[in-house]
Scaffold this motif. Sequence first.
Motif, PDB file in Angstrom:
ATOM      1  N   ASN A  60       0.710  -1.049   0.114  1.00 40.45           N
ATOM      2  CA  ASN A  60      -0.191  -0.127   0.146  1.00 40.45           C
ATOM      3  C   ASN A  60       0.579   1.435   0.369  1.00 40.45           C
ATOM      4  OD1 ASN A  60      -2.122  -1.577  -0.419  1.00 40.45           O
ATOM      5  ND2 ASN A  60      -3.471  -0.598   1.726  1.00 40.45           N
ATOM      6  N   ASN A  61       2.287   1.113   0.305  1.00 40.30           N
ATOM      7  CA  ASN A  61       2.689   2.442   0.451  1.00 40.30           C
ATOM      8  C   ASN A  61       3.947   2.511  -1.007  1.00 40.30           C
ATOM      9  OD1 ASN A  61       2.316   3.347   2.623  1.00 40.30           O
ATOM     10  ND2 ASN A  61       3.791   2.304   3.979  1.00 40.30           N
ATOM     11  N   ASN A  62       3.644   1.003  -2.085  1.00 35.79           N
ATOM     12  CA  ASN A  62       4.273   1.354  -3.086  1.00 35.79           C
ATOM     13  C   ASN A  62       5.687   0.847  -3.208  1.00 35.79           C
ATOM     14  OD1 ASN A  62       1.863   0.696  -4.440  1.00 35.79           O
ATOM     15  ND2 ASN A  62       1.531   3.098  -4.723  1.00 35.79           N
ATOM     16  N   ARG A  63       6.308   0.580  -2.234  1.00 34.49           N
ATOM     17  CA  ARG A  63       7.755   0.545  -1.725  1.00 34.49           C
ATOM     18  C   ARG A  63       8.965  -1.018  -1.417  1.00 34.49           C
ATOM     19  NH1 ARG A  63       7.489   3.874   3.383  1.00 34.49           N
ATOM     20  NH2 ARG A  63       6.896   2.354   5.103  1.00 34.49           N
ATOM     21  N   ILE A  64       9.786  -0.991  -1.120  1.00 33.28           N
ATOM     22  CA  ILE A  64      10.057  -2.049  -0.553  1.00 33.28           C
ATOM     23  C   ILE A  64      11.558  -1.457   0.032  1.00 33.28           C
ATOM     24  CG2 ILE A  64      11.629  -4.144  -1.170  1.00 33.28           C
ATOM     25  CD1 ILE A  64      11.159  -3.854  -4.133  1.00 33.28           C
ATOM     26  N   ILE A  65      11.217  -2.067   1.307  1.00 31.06           N
ATOM     27  CA  ILE A  65      12.323  -1.519   2.342  1.00 31.06           C
ATOM     28  C   ILE A  65      13.038  -2.696   2.386  1.00 31.06           C
ATOM     29  CG2 ILE A  65      10.469  -0.421   3.352  1.00 31.06           C
ATOM     30  CD1 ILE A  65      10.108  -1.895   5.578  1.00 31.06           C
ATOM     31  N   MET A  66      14.140  -2.535   3.645  1.00 29.88           N
ATOM     32  CA  MET A  66      15.145  -2.944   3.884  1.00 29.88           C
ATOM     33  C   MET A  66      15.517  -3.565   5.041  1.00 29.88           C
ATOM     34  SD  MET A  66      19.345  -3.859   2.425  1.00 29.88           S
ATOM     35  CE  MET A  66      19.871  -2.489   3.772  1.00 29.88           C
ATOM     36  N   ALA A  67      14.855  -4.710   5.505  1.00 30.17           N
ATOM     37  CA  ALA A  67      15.796  -4.217   7.476  1.00 30.17           C
ATOM     38  C   ALA A  67      16.561  -5.378   7.834  1.00 30.17           C
ATOM     39  CB  ALA A  67      14.885  -4.807   8.332  1.00 30.17           C
ATOM     40  N   GLY A  68      17.701  -5.321   8.265  1.00 27.31           N
ATOM     41  CA  GLY A  68      18.888  -5.837   8.812  1.00 27.31           C
ATOM     42  C   GLY A  68      19.230  -4.865  10.217  1.00 27.31           C
ATOM     43  N   PRO A  69      20.226  -5.680  10.083  1.00 25.42           N
ATOM     44  CA  PRO A  69      21.639  -5.660  10.919  1.00 25.42           C
ATOM     45  C   PRO A  69      21.511  -3.934  11.287  1.00 25.42           C
ATOM     46  CG  PRO A  69      23.134  -7.200   9.437  1.00 25.42           C
ATOM     47  CD  PRO A  69      21.756  -6.574   8.806  1.00 25.42           C
ATOM     48  N   TYR A  70      21.836  -3.129  10.312  1.00 30.68           N
ATOM     49  CA  TYR A  70      21.928  -2.160  10.962  1.00 30.68           C
ATOM     50  C   TYR A  70      21.048  -0.941   9.964  1.00 30.68           C
ATOM     51  CZ  TYR A  70      26.523  -3.197   9.051  1.00 30.68           C
ATOM     52  OH  TYR A  70      28.194  -4.100   9.350  1.00 30.68           O
ATOM     53  N   GLY A  71      19.592  -1.192  10.701  1.00 29.93           N
ATOM     54  CA  GLY A  71      18.035  -0.910  10.424  1.00 29.93           C
ATOM     55  C   GLY A  71      17.594  -1.027   9.855  1.00 29.93           C
ATOM     56  N   VAL A  72      16.333  -0.070   9.561  1.00 27.32           N
ATOM     57  CA  VAL A  72      15.240  -0.406   8.720  1.00 27.32           C
ATOM     58  C   VAL A  72      15.474   0.851   7.303  1.00 27.32           C
ATOM     59  CG1 VAL A  72      13.257  -1.153   7.705  1.00 27.32           C
ATOM     60  CG2 VAL A  72      13.753  -1.387   9.818  1.00 27.32           C
ATOM     61  N   ARG A  73      15.158   1.240   5.648  1.00 31.32           N
ATOM     62  CA  ARG A  73      15.219   2.132   5.166  1.00 31.32           C
ATOM     63  C   ARG A  73      14.862   1.264   4.014  1.00 31.32           C
ATOM     64  NH1 ARG A  73      20.807   1.929   1.306  1.00 31.32           N
ATOM     65  NH2 ARG A  73      20.942  -0.361   1.981  1.00 31.32           N
TER      66      ARG A  73
END
Length: 83
Positions: A60-73
């Motif tokens: 619904n936000n039309n995006r791809i996010i990444m979560a990992g050892p250095y946080g979320v972006r």
Amino acid sequence: DLNFNLYVADFWNNRIQLFRQDERNATTIVGRQGTYRWNLSRPRDVKLDASGNIFISDSNNNRIIMAGPYGVRCIVGCVTPTT
């Protein structure tokens, strides 16, 4: 993943759940109440890479996010504030 953990995109509850091997209860890892706090809106898919980063299709936000050892972006479809 390599440890046979299962990652689930919980579409209706706007979160990513982690079911560890041999455990019945899940842990919210990405979401408003998760390990990584991020407002998801109808996550549709989740993938992992070899480094343990989690990629989430936030539909619904039309995006791809990444979560990992250095946080979320946000990595695709990010909205830049206008000035």
